[in-house]
Design a protein around this motif. Structure first.
Motif, short mmCIF file in Angstrom:
data_model
loop_
_atom_site.label_atom_id
_atom_site.label_comp_id
_atom_site.label_asym_id
_atom_site.label_seq_id
_atom_site.Cartn_x
_atom_site.Cartn_y
_atom_site.Cartn_z
N TYR A 1 0.83 -1.14 -0.02
CA TYR A 1 -0.17 -0.11 -0.23
C TYR A 1 0.97 1.41 0.06
N LEU A 2 1.91 1.28 1.08
CA LEU A 2 2.62 2.46 1.16
C LEU A 2 3.42 2.81 -0.19
N GLY A 3 3.89 1.87 -0.74
CA GLY A 3 4.68 1.96 -2.02
C GLY A 3 3.58 2.48 -3.12
N VAL A 4 2.53 1.56 -3.34
CA VAL A 4 1.75 2.13 -4.58
C VAL A 4 1.06 3.58 -4.39
N TYR A 5 0.85 3.85 -3.07
CA TYR A 5 0.33 5.18 -2.86
C TYR A 5 1.25 6.26 -2.66
N GLY A 6 2.35 6.02 -2.17
CA GLY A 6 3.24 6.99 -1.90
C GLY A 6 4.40 7.30 -2.86
N PHE A 7 4.64 6.10 -3.98
CA PHE A 7 5.71 6.33 -4.81
C PHE A 7 5.46 7.43 -5.71
N PRO A 8 4.14 7.60 -6.36
CA PRO A 8 3.82 8.73 -7.28
C PRO A 8 3.97 10.02 -6.67
#
Length: 288
Positions: free
Chosen positions: A189-196
């Motif tokens: 979640y953190l990667g998908v939501y935060g990376f962009p």
């Protein structure tokens, strides 16, 4: 071809849910949380009106339109929190109960098993969403929002449930323990939501004088958070968020017509498909 109506996994899970008081109490708690948010928002409106001295019915009724984003965002946060818990324990839970091998001996294909587990979670979540429609409808009956906006919101909530469910099911297919799968799902979640958003920050730091972003709008297509932010801002204020960050150009034009939001949903649906495919590979016979 996967048929959610005839899926034995969905039908079995729904039968279990319908006989369990946990689901009823969960639905009650969900509605209670939304009711608290609703009452709290109403209290804020009353306080703001009392301080401003504006008490006309027109102004009060027009303020009801803001119940939609407030309650809608609270609802989406609940969905994002509970769906991984449901799906992250689906495959790993079967392994813990020693029933995974039995499930794999049936005629159900691995893809249909994954889709059935996600479908079961989505049906439960959409029950919550539909149950909250009367609360959201105040913004449309009194506040003046278009009923088409409510339909768009429900459709986007459905795809969000599928997207978050696919993350949870992927984590569940990787991990042998449910608690580990839940933790991994939130890490994804953190990667998908935060990376962009990290890409947008890096693009800004590379050249702080730039007035537009070029890579970030593309990366944000995969981020449901930005999709709903753009959706709510467009519906509530008419402002084009994607146009602001891209300063016109191609992405600004797409955002003004609402195509950006549609593209975001399509991209997230494709990512959901990839996660489902990867999860199905993990549970094929012979995989540990």
């Amino acid at each position: 071809m996967f048929n959610p109506i005839k899926s034995p996994i969905i039908r079995k899970d729904l039968k279990v849910i319908s006989r369990s008081m946990k689901f009823s109490w969960g639905l009650f708690a969900y509605e209670a949380v939304l009711a608290i948010v609703f009452i709290f928002t109403l209290a804020i409106f009353n306080v703001s009106y009392s301080y401003s001295g504006v008490r006309s019915n027109i102004d009060i009724y027009s303020g009801y339109v803001y119940f939609f984003p407030v309650v809608g965002i609270a609802e989406l946060m609940i969905i994002a929190l509970i769906v991984p818990i449901i799906t992250a324990s689906s495959i790993s839970g079967e392994r813990e109960r020693k029933t995974m091998d039995v499930l794999m001996t049936t005629t159900i294909t691995p893809v249909n098993i994954i889709l059935g587990k996600i479908g079961s979670a989505v049906v439960r979540v959409m029950t919550f969403v539909i149950a909250s429609v009367p609360l959201l409808s105040l913004s449309f009956m009194v506040g003046g929002l278009s009923w088409l906006t409510l339909l768009e919101y429900v459709i986007m909530a459905f795809f969000l449930a599928c997207f978050t469910g696919s993350i949870g099911i992927l984590a569940s297919s990787i991990c042998k323990k449910s608690i580990t799968a839940i933790i991994l799902s939130y890490v994804i979640y953190l990667g998908v939501y935060g990376f962009p958003f990290l890409i947008m920050l890096m693009e800004f730091l590379i050249d702080t004088r730039r007035s537009a972003y070029y890579v970030a709008p593309i990366a944000l297509l995969a981020d449901p958070v930005f999709t709903f932010i753009a959706f709510f801002i467009d519906k509530m204020t008419g402002e084009d968020l994607t146009g602001l960050i891209s300063n016109g150009g191609l992405w600004g034009a797409l955002g003004k017509t609402g195509i950006y939001v549609v593209l975001s949903v399509v991209v997230q649906a494709l990512i959901t498909g990839v996660f489902v495919w990867l999860a199905s590979l993990r549970i094929r016979p012979g995989k540990k």
